[in-house]
Scaffold this motif. Structure first.
Motif, PDB file in Angstrom:
ATOM      1  N   UNK A 185       0.861  -1.194   0.000  1.00 20.70           N
ATOM      2  CA  UNK A 185       0.000   0.000   0.000  1.00 20.70           C
ATOM      3  C   UNK A 185       0.892   1.236   0.000  1.00 20.70           C
ATOM      4  N   UNK A 186       0.613   2.166  -0.911  1.00 18.84           N
ATOM      5  CA  UNK A 186       1.347   3.434  -0.930  1.00 18.84           C
ATOM      6  C   UNK A 186       0.339   4.536  -0.593  1.00 18.84           C
ATOM      7  N   UNK A 187       0.561   5.179   0.563  1.00 18.93           N
ATOM      8  CA  UNK A 187      -0.395   6.183   1.029  1.00 18.93           C
ATOM      9  C   UNK A 187       0.074   7.578   0.619  1.00 18.93           C
ATOM     10  N   UNK A 188      -0.815   8.311  -0.061  1.00 20.92           N
ATOM     11  CA  UNK A 188      -0.556   9.720  -0.390  1.00 20.92           C
ATOM     12  C   UNK A 188      -1.476  10.514   0.539  1.00 20.92           C
ATOM     13  N   UNK A 189      -0.870  11.041   1.577  1.00 22.53           N
ATOM     14  CA  UNK A 189      -1.647  11.738   2.599  1.00 22.53           C
ATOM     15  C   UNK A 189      -0.674  12.108   3.690  1.00 22.53           C
ATOM     16  N   UNK A 190      -1.061  11.903   4.958  1.00 22.54           N
ATOM     17  CA  UNK A 190      -0.136  12.196   6.058  1.00 22.54           C
ATOM     18  C   UNK A 190       0.123  10.938   6.895  1.00 22.54           C
ATOM     19  N   UNK A 191       1.120  11.054   7.775  1.00 28.31           N
ATOM     20  CA  UNK A 191       1.670   9.893   8.461  1.00 28.31           C
ATOM     21  C   UNK A 191       0.622   9.038   9.182  1.00 28.31           C
ATOM     22  N   UNK A 192      -0.330   9.687   9.903  1.00 24.68           N
ATOM     23  CA  UNK A 192      -1.268   8.858  10.683  1.00 24.68           C
ATOM     24  C   UNK A 192      -2.120   7.970   9.769  1.00 24.68           C
ATOM     25  N   UNK A 193      -2.323   8.412   8.532  1.00 24.93           N
ATOM     26  CA  UNK A 193      -3.138   7.608   7.607  1.00 24.93           C
ATOM     27  C   UNK A 193      -2.386   6.338   7.198  1.00 24.93           C
ATOM     28  N   UNK A 194      -1.077   6.486   6.988  1.00 23.10           N
ATOM     29  CA  UNK A 194      -0.266   5.309   6.640  1.00 23.10           C
ATOM     30  C   UNK A 194      -0.147   4.382   7.854  1.00 23.10           C
ATOM     31  N   UNK A 195      -0.027   4.972   9.042  1.00 25.51           N
ATOM     32  CA  UNK A 195       0.025   4.147  10.273  1.00 25.51           C
ATOM     33  C   UNK A 195      -1.267   3.340  10.410  1.00 25.51           C
ATOM     34  N   UNK A 196      -2.403   4.019  10.184  1.00 16.98           N
ATOM     35  CA  UNK A 196      -3.697   3.334  10.320  1.00 16.98           C
ATOM     36  C   UNK A 196      -3.786   2.175   9.331  1.00 16.98           C
ATOM     37  N   UNK A 197      -3.319   2.422   8.105  1.00 17.10           N
ATOM     38  CA  UNK A 197      -3.346   1.355   7.090  1.00 17.10           C
ATOM     39  C   UNK A 197      -2.478   0.178   7.538  1.00 17.10           C
ATOM     40  N   UNK A 198      -1.310   0.468   8.094  1.00 19.50           N
ATOM     41  CA  UNK A 198      -0.398  -0.599   8.530  1.00 19.50           C
ATOM     42  C   UNK A 198      -1.017  -1.396   9.689  1.00 19.50           C
ATOM     43  N   UNK A 199      -1.637  -0.681  10.618  1.00 22.82           N
ATOM     44  CA  UNK A 199      -2.238  -1.351  11.779  1.00 22.82           C
ATOM     45  C   UNK A 199      -3.351  -2.304  11.321  1.00 22.82           C
ATOM     46  N   UNK A 200      -4.105  -1.870  10.306  1.00 21.40           N
ATOM     47  CA  UNK A 200      -5.216  -2.702   9.825  1.00 21.40           C
ATOM     48  C   UNK A 200      -4.754  -3.830   8.908  1.00 21.40           C
ATOM     49  N   UNK A 201      -3.588  -3.676   8.318  1.00 19.70           N
ATOM     50  CA  UNK A 201      -3.057  -4.715   7.411  1.00 19.70           C
ATOM     51  C   UNK A 201      -1.601  -4.990   7.756  1.00 19.70           C
ATOM     52  N   UNK A 202      -1.331  -5.537   8.947  1.00 17.87           N
ATOM     53  CA  UNK A 202       0.059  -5.688   9.385  1.00 17.87           C
ATOM     54  C   UNK A 202       0.869  -6.627   8.490  1.00 17.87           C
ATOM     55  N   UNK A 203       0.194  -7.497   7.750  1.00 14.59           N
ATOM     56  CA  UNK A 203       0.908  -8.435   6.874  1.00 14.59           C
ATOM     57  C   UNK A 203       1.368  -7.767   5.579  1.00 14.59           C
ATOM     58  N   UNK A 204       0.853  -6.568   5.311  1.00 13.34           N
ATOM     59  CA  UNK A 204       1.229  -5.874   4.072  1.00 13.34           C
ATOM     60  C   UNK A 204       2.371  -4.911   4.330  1.00 13.34           C
ATOM     61  N   UNK A 205       3.041  -4.535   3.262  1.00 11.97           N
ATOM     62  CA  UNK A 205       4.048  -3.474   3.369  1.00 11.97           C
ATOM     63  C   UNK A 205       3.326  -2.168   3.053  1.00 11.97           C
TER      64      UNK A 205
END
Ligand code: 13P
Ligand code: SF4
Length: 307
Positions: free
Chosen positions: A55-75
């Protein structure tokens, strides 16, 4: 040149199995190469549901953190390393733990615009599009709402039967708009409706024809018959709406409504991130498992209650 960059991005994301998630405050050219666009709630949900491994997040840091927390198996990668949200760090977990200790029966409701460490000491997260519904549904009468006192005050007005305590945090961009700017914009555009994000101060929100999340504002402007709108949220939304609804007119409420962090990401950052994925040149979100597990509880509760 821009077209070439876009084509390269489209090719690389397919080859490397990358889903690009872009917040609606990003520039038009970034939305055009994204797989998913939307407000914070839409991005959080999509992060869990999309099939891609990266997942490549174009936004701010907390949005990428949230994505990682919800999909820990993904990069998960953030397209611009320096893009943060100042509101997300206005309080420390220690401060919130002290409030919890002083009043254990007060549930902590955290705006999703917070660090993972703050989410980990909260009971549930909310986004601007789900805050009112979630606070209503929550089986707690007493609530501490962090960090945005303006969104919190908006919720207080819609849910008057609950005891909602606020702290003095907020979005520096939205809260900078003053009430006189509404009077001025209304004078300049007398036939226009005013649509405002609840991160604005209550003297501004109170004058709005509609107050709601980024997605709510966009839906209202697209679906209503009015031909002119003053947009009280990040400047890019007026631009996107103008692009989507060429027969209507959109005016930003204030020149101050530019989020410098949201504006950091360029198309070139997206391309460089994709090119540098294997070489470790893209900014990958790496977090301790314990922290992710703790923060996930409040985010998952948000998704369940927000459906
Ligand atoms: P939403 O995406 O929830 O509308 O939040 C606005 C915002 O300021 C995002 O950083
Ligand atoms: Fe943070 Fe406000 Fe920028 Fe959103 S608009 S990222 S809340 S500073």
């Amino acid at each position: 040149m821009m077209q070439q960059t876009k084509e390269k991005i489209l090719q690389l994301k397919r080859e490397k199995d990358v889903c690009i998630l872009a917040h609606s405050y990003q520039a038009q050219e970034i939305l055009e190469v994204a797989d998913i666009t939307g407000d914070s709630f839409a991005l959080s949900k999509a992060a869990m549901e999309v099939p891609q491994e990266n997942l490549l997040v174009c936004g701010v840091h907390f949005m990428a953190e949230t994505a990682k927390i919800l999909s820990p198996q993904k990069k998960v990668y953030l397209a611009h390393k320096g893009a943060g949200c100042p509101m997300a760090e206005e309080f420390t977990p220690e401060e919130i733990l002290a409030y919890r200790k002083a009043e254990p029966d007060r549930a902590v409701v955290a705006y999703v615009n917070t660090t993972a460490a703050l989410k980990a000491v909260s009971d549930v997260c909310v986004t601007s599009s789900s805050a009112v519904e979630i606070v209503k549904k929550l089986d707690a009468q007493k609530i501490l709402f962090i960090p945005d006192c303006n969104l919190g005050s908006f919720v207080q007005q819609q849910v008057p039967d609950k005891d909602i305590q606020l702290l003095d945090g907020g979005c520096p961009v939205h809260r900078s708009v003053e009430a006189w700017e509404v009077e001025q914009a209304r004078k300049e555009h007398p036939g226009a409706e005013l649509l405002v994000h609840p991160e604005c101060i209550k003297e501004v929100t109170a004058q709005a024809d509609y107050a709601g999340s980024t997605a709510g504002i966009m839906k209202y402007a697209r679906e209503n018959s009015g031909k002119e709108y003053i947009i009280g949220t990040e400047m890019s939304i007026a631009d996107h709406l103008q692009y989507q609804c060429p027969d209507k007119r959109f005016y930003p409420l204030s020149k101050k409504l530019i989020c410098p962090d949201m504006k950091l990401t360029t198309l070139n950052d997206v391309l460089l991130s994709l090119e540098g994925l294997e070489a470790g040149e893209a900014f990958e979100i790496v977090m301790e498992e314990k922290l992710m597990d703790a923060a996930r509880v409040s985010i998952q509760r948000m998704i369940e209650l927000g459906e």
